[in-house]
Motif scaffolding. Structure first.
Motif, mmCIF file in Angstrom:
data_model
loop_
_atom_site.group_PDB
_atom_site.id
_atom_site.type_symbol
_atom_site.label_atom_id
_atom_site.label_comp_id
_atom_site.label_asym_id
_atom_site.label_seq_id
_atom_site.Cartn_x
_atom_site.Cartn_y
_atom_site.Cartn_z
ATOM 1 N N ARG A 326 36.980 2.024 75.031
ATOM 2 C CA ARG A 326 35.784 1.926 74.201
ATOM 3 C C ARG A 326 34.683 1.144 74.897
ATOM 4 N N LYS A 327 33.460 1.442 74.481
ATOM 5 C CA LYS A 327 32.310 0.651 74.915
ATOM 6 C C LYS A 327 32.235 -0.630 74.105
ATOM 7 N N ASN A 328 32.446 -0.528 72.797
ATOM 8 C CA ASN A 328 32.410 -1.679 71.895
ATOM 9 C C ASN A 328 33.796 -1.877 71.289
ATOM 10 N N PRO A 329 34.587 -2.824 71.786
ATOM 11 C CA PRO A 329 35.959 -3.010 71.296
ATOM 12 C C PRO A 329 36.041 -3.339 69.816
ATOM 13 N N GLU A 330 34.958 -3.863 69.233
ATOM 14 C CA GLU A 330 34.987 -4.254 67.830
ATOM 15 C C GLU A 330 34.645 -3.099 66.895
ATOM 16 N N ASP A 331 34.246 -1.977 67.422
ATOM 17 C CA ASP A 331 33.882 -0.837 66.592
ATOM 18 C C ASP A 331 35.120 0.034 66.366
ATOM 19 N N ASP A 332 35.744 -0.118 65.194
ATOM 20 C CA ASP A 332 36.989 0.588 64.911
ATOM 21 C C ASP A 332 36.807 2.095 64.766
ATOM 22 N N SER A 333 35.562 2.539 64.609
ATOM 23 C CA SER A 333 35.314 3.973 64.455
ATOM 24 C C SER A 333 35.054 4.673 65.786
ATOM 25 N N GLU A 334 34.821 3.906 66.854
ATOM 26 C CA GLU A 334 34.514 4.513 68.148
ATOM 27 C C GLU A 334 35.720 5.254 68.695
ATOM 28 N N LYS A 335 35.484 6.447 69.190
ATOM 29 C CA LYS A 335 36.571 7.241 69.744
ATOM 30 C C LYS A 335 37.056 6.666 71.072
ATOM 31 N N PHE A 336 38.248 7.074 71.438
ATOM 32 C CA PHE A 336 38.880 6.612 72.672
ATOM 33 C C PHE A 336 38.453 7.522 73.809
ATOM 34 N N ASN A 337 37.807 6.952 74.815
ATOM 35 C CA ASN A 337 37.226 7.704 75.922
ATOM 36 C C ASN A 337 38.117 7.551 77.158
ATOM 37 N N MET A 338 38.651 8.675 77.650
ATOM 38 C CA MET A 338 39.570 8.603 78.791
ATOM 39 C C MET A 338 38.873 8.131 80.058
ATOM 40 N N ALA A 339 37.589 8.438 80.208
ATOM 41 C CA ALA A 339 36.857 7.950 81.383
ATOM 42 C C ALA A 339 36.705 6.433 81.324
ATOM 43 N N TYR A 340 36.487 5.894 80.128
ATOM 44 C CA TYR A 340 36.390 4.437 79.988
ATOM 45 C C TYR A 340 37.712 3.775 80.341
ATOM 46 N N LEU A 341 38.830 4.381 79.888
ATOM 47 C CA LEU A 341 40.140 3.843 80.255
ATOM 48 C C LEU A 341 40.299 3.854 81.768
ATOM 49 N N ALA A 342 39.886 4.934 82.405
ATOM 50 C CA ALA A 342 40.015 5.025 83.861
ATOM 51 C C ALA A 342 39.203 3.940 84.555
ATOM 52 N N ILE A 343 38.006 3.667 84.056
ATOM 53 C CA ILE A 343 37.170 2.628 84.669
ATOM 54 C C ILE A 343 37.763 1.243 84.440
ATOM 55 N N HIS A 344 38.228 0.997 83.223
ATOM 56 C CA HIS A 344 38.796 -0.320 82.909
ATOM 57 C C HIS A 344 40.116 -0.581 83.631
ATOM 58 N N GLY A 345 40.704 0.481 84.193
ATOM 59 C CA GLY A 345 41.982 0.294 84.870
ATOM 60 C C GLY A 345 41.966 0.625 86.343
ATOM 61 N N SER A 346 40.788 0.741 86.940
ATOM 62 C CA SER A 346 40.708 1.116 88.354
ATOM 63 C C SER A 346 39.988 0.057 89.172
ATOM 64 N N GLY A 347 40.314 0.049 90.452
ATOM 65 C CA GLY A 347 39.676 -0.885 91.368
ATOM 66 C C GLY A 347 38.470 -0.297 92.059
ATOM 67 N N ALA A 348 38.242 1.004 91.886
ATOM 68 C CA ALA A 348 37.070 1.667 92.461
ATOM 69 C C ALA A 348 36.820 2.952 91.692
ATOM 70 N N VAL A 349 35.546 3.344 91.629
ATOM 71 C CA VAL A 349 35.133 4.553 90.920
ATOM 72 C C VAL A 349 34.154 5.303 91.814
ATOM 73 N N ASN A 350 34.290 6.631 91.880
ATOM 74 C CA ASN A 350 33.339 7.388 92.694
ATOM 75 C C ASN A 350 32.987 8.710 92.051
ATOM 76 N N GLY A 351 31.739 9.145 92.288
ATOM 77 C CA GLY A 351 31.303 10.488 91.944
ATOM 78 C C GLY A 351 31.517 11.404 93.125
ATOM 79 N N VAL A 352 31.104 12.682 92.978
ATOM 80 C CA VAL A 352 31.469 13.685 93.977
ATOM 81 C C VAL A 352 30.280 14.243 94.748
#
Length: 817
Positions: A326-352
């Motif tokens: 999530r972008k806002n952890p306190e917003d219980d209605s916000e959907k779960f974004n797989m890209a956000y999970l990937a960013i929060h759990g990675s040491g590097a991010v890249n586009g193509v």
């Protein structure tokens, strides 16, 4: 799989069964179908046996010899990269792909094999794969789902040492689901595929891996759980411990959780420590150019399938798990974004691509509040394509003669110069032969297509003779989606018809592409082309090749003269299809988007657009359609038909040669994989091993240190700022009060926005004397050029902990106001 990209073996399969070879491109199917008598008669031929012996020896010698990675990084700590992807495009004989994402994954596996990079693929085996396309009599797309018989695919069950089929168990909402494991040998590399179609499962669970990108949102969630969590468990079951986990798009992001859990079990560390350690070895590659392209899941689905997993295995609450997506952890209605999970759990991010990196920084900006868009931690590595897969036999021979057979193995530094020396006559002969082959393929393909959908024999016969190999051939092939604008050329049908049927300078057009079964507007775009083809009189020289797959793509990119791509900028993340024509001498006419935004120069092709974004403005679409017609009529067509002696278009060939020489090496998969290895894999392996040493002691120290910073950050503040300006420089002196934070734990900088689309200017400020009368206060100073106004510069403070990636691992920042 090695033989799927090696032209030297093509004649072997044709000799065994030419019809099946041309229809399936599946050597395994040929070997299972040929009769014992036919096989014996061929194998008794000493010439054939000698050929087989040579090929087998060549393969063994290649696989045992040191490759690029072994030669250039012999002492590396990198032993394994686990490459997770929802789809892999390796060959049409293994239909577990849809399009661009699978193309990149398959080509990168092949290139990693060629280069000797220790990569291992993890994916899913789909019972039906992506849908197959039929165009009916009314021009409507029909979706078909033939069954992928595992016995006819180039895969084998993964057996344990006792011979038993390796099966994994995963819990889905209280139900145990068994996963079968298959193995694919991709040159030096193994690709493992998970499959839920196990007899021990309930029917609803057997169908989880039925379709690629089919079903509802919950089915997609379960597929991604199997890919990420099941995929990482497979590695543990095989006693394989990758230093690096490469997530090819966010679909596989659940591997982040299982990797952290594995570290928790091995070391006894808490989840936050395990995540801090393991994320250093995770790389996330995003391929999406619009936020709507990311997978989003309702919180209830996450809680249903991962609530117990979070509490009992990860030791965190479901809300804490949801916060990772999530972008806002306190917003219980916000959907779960797989890209956000990937960013929060990675040491590097890249586009193509360069442009996609820029677009992605804007997309992910909300995750990094107070940070400038230019510093959002997304970099880029531009995709490349596996040239041996996509080159024609004739192109392969020309490149081999000019540049050597090992040209795509990362060690030839003179490719451009070498191919530039090939004569006009040889290059034109290659193009002529490739175009003839394409016309023969397309005519036969369309005739079968029309017969299958019930067209008259006259229509079938007419389609066979519609094309001429001496005519300029344009190609348009891609997913039919509105943002790709595949119908831009159809904006003015009468003008297009005049262009195609000009008696002096005729043009012919080949089109291919699918629209997702749920994308009705995309299907309407296909129907528009079919109506133009079938209802226009006289019938235009246009063919639509149904069921666009890897086989159709190979023939197109090898034979078309000009490849047209017309997406709305900046919605094409990369657009690798246009890269495939480079090795074959095809020329690009494309929107300044994706890879072409940086690749284009006037001598190598043609460009659409003005390099700016215009959204989905219909007026701009009309202007670009006009520009497209103008370029074709006034530049492309005249240059193609401007012939010198012996009928050779010297200006056209000069453009071909420059495109081949300048662009082919730059946009090959071997270049991309070498960049991934040196820019990401090697440093990620080092960082992960450092954090993981001694059961994660360094990772735990980092977490404790960072928590202390977070608790005291609000007390940090600036004092007086003084600026002394001379003719050449501005000298800044600022006072900073750190309270309970150690001065070595922060870095003070002068920041100024970049100019002319360049990166920001950042100057480190040096710590000087303490300030009098204040606790933990210091003077910081720096000098910068006075060529810019002093008002352009702003002092700021950011965390500075050894090995910490800022702002990816902490968004703390303080600006002087």
């Amino acid at each position: 799989m090695r033989w799927s990209w090696d032209h030297s073996v093509d004649e072997v399969w044709r000799q065994l069964n030419p019809e099946l070879r041309d229809n399936t491109r599946n050597p395994w199917a040929i070997m299972q179908t040929i009769s014992r008598e036919d096989f014996q008669s061929v194998i008794d031929d000493p010439v054939f046996r000698e050929k087989i012996d040579f090929l087998v020896k060549s393969m063994r010698d290649t696989n045992s010899a040191p490759a690029w990675f072994q030669k250039y990084h012999p002492n590396s700590s990198l032993t394994c990269v686990a490459y997770f992807s929802m789809e892999f495009m390796l060959t049409e004989a293994l239909p577990i792909y849809s399009g661009g994402l699978g193309n990149v994954a398959g080509d990168q596996l092949k290139a990693a094999s060629d280069l000797g990079v220790p990569v291992m693929g993890i994916g899913l085996l789909y019972q039906q794969g992506y849908f197959r396309q039929e165009i009916d009599l009314n021009g409507e797309q029909r979706a078909l789902y033939p069954f992928n018989d595992p016995g006819q695919l180039p895969i084998t069950p993964l057996r344990q040492t006792d011979g038993e089929w390796l099966r994994l168990k995963i819990n889905l909402s209280g139900n145990n689901v068994w996963l079968r494991v298959w193995q694919v040998q991709v040159g030096r590399i193994k690709l493992y595929l998970l499959d839920s179609n196990d007899a021990a499962n309930f029917p609803v669970h057997r169908g989880i891996t039925s379709e690629l990108y089919g079903g509802d949102n919950e089915l997609r969630f379960k597929q991604e759980l199997i890919l990420g969590i099941g995929g990482w468990r497979l590695l543990q079951e095989l006693d394989i411990h990758p230093e690096v986990c490469h997530l090819n798009e966010g679909h596989a992001a659940f591997a982040i959780l299982e990797r952290a859990y594995t570290f928790m079990k091995e070391t006894g560390q808490a989840f936050n420590v395990a995540l801090a350690v393991t994320r250093a070895g995770n790389l996330f590659t995003t391929h999406t150019a619009v936020p709507a392209g990311f997978d989003l899941f309702e919180p209830a689905i996450v809680e249903q399938y991962l609530g117990e997993y979070a509490e009992q295995k990860l030791g965190i609450t479901c809300k804490q798990l949801l916060a990772l997506g999530r972008k806002n952890p306190e917003d219980d209605s916000e959907k779960f974004n797989m890209a956000y999970l990937a960013i929060h759990g990675s040491g590097a991010v890249n586009g193509v691509s360069w442009l996609h990196g820029k677009v992605s920084r804007k997309i992910f900006e909300p995750l990094f509040p107070k940070w400038p868009t230019a510093e959002v931690p997304v970099r880029h590595i531009t995709n490349g394509v596996h040239m041996p897969t996509w080159d024609s036999k004739e192109a392969d021979e020309i490149w081999t003669e000019a540049c050597g057979k090992d040209r795509w193995l990362g060690m030839n530094k003179t490719l451009g110069k070498d191919i530039g020396s090939v004569s006009d006559e040889k290059i034109w002969e290659m193009r002529t032969n490739a175009n003839k082959a394409l016309i023969a393929f397309a005519s036969e393909y369309v005739s079968k297509q029309l017969m299958g959908s019930g067209h008259s024999s006259d229509s079938v016969e007419g389609a066979k003779h519609l094309f001429n190999s001496n005519i300029l051939t344009l190609g348009i092939a891609r997913r039919f989606a509105t943002y790709k604008r595949p119908n831009l050329l159809l904006h003015n049908p009468q003008r297009l018809l005049r262009l195609l049927t000009n008696p002096n300078f005729p043009v012919q057009l080949i089109i291919a592409g699918k629209a997702h079964p749920a994308d009705y507007r995309g299907q309407d775009l296909i129907k528009e082309w079919m109506l133009f083809i079938r209802q226009t009189t006289p019938r235009p020289p246009v063919l639509f090749l149904a069921d666009y797959d890897m086989h159709v793509s190979e023939n197109l990119v090898q034979g078309v003269d000009v490849w047209i791509n017309t997406p709305r900028r900046p919605w094409e993340a990369c657009g690798t299809s246009g890269m495939k024509v480079l090795v074959n001498g095809g020329i690009n006419l494309s929107e300044l988007d994706g890879w072409w935004a940086k690749a284009y120069s006037p001598e190598v092709g043609w460009a659409l657009g003005d390099g700016n974004e215009h959204g989905d403005d219909p007026e701009w679409d009309a202007r670009e359609a006009e520009q497209l017609y103008h370029i074709l009529e006034n530049e492309v067509i005249p240059e193609f038909y401007d012939r010198k002696e012996h009928g050779i278009p010297t200006k056209w060939i000069a453009r071909m040669r420059k495109s081949m020489a300048q662009l082919t090496p730059r946009f090959s998969a071997d270049r991309a994989v070498r960049e991934y290895t040196e820019q990401h894999y090697l440093p990620a392996a080092t960082n992960y091993l450092e954090r993981a040493a001694n059961n994660g002691v360094k990772g735990k120290q980092m977490i404790n240190h960072l928590q202390s910073l977070q608790e005291n950050w609000d007390w940090v503040h600036f004092g007086e700022v003084k600026i002394a300006t001379s003719e050449k420089q501005h000298v800044f002196d600022v006072q900073l009060y750190l309270n309970d934070i150690e001065p070595d734990d922060v870095q003070v900088e002068l920041f100024a926005n970049g100019l002319n689309d360049e990166g920001p200017m950042i100057t480190k400020m040096e710590r000087g004397d303490r300030t009098e009368g204040r606790v933990n206060g210091y003077h910081y100073s720096a000098s910068v050029s006075s060529s810019r106004s002093a008002a352009d510069y702003t002092p700021r403070v950011i965390p500075h902990l050894p090995g910490l990636s800022v702002p990816l691992e902490t968004v703390l920042i303080l600006w002087q106001h």
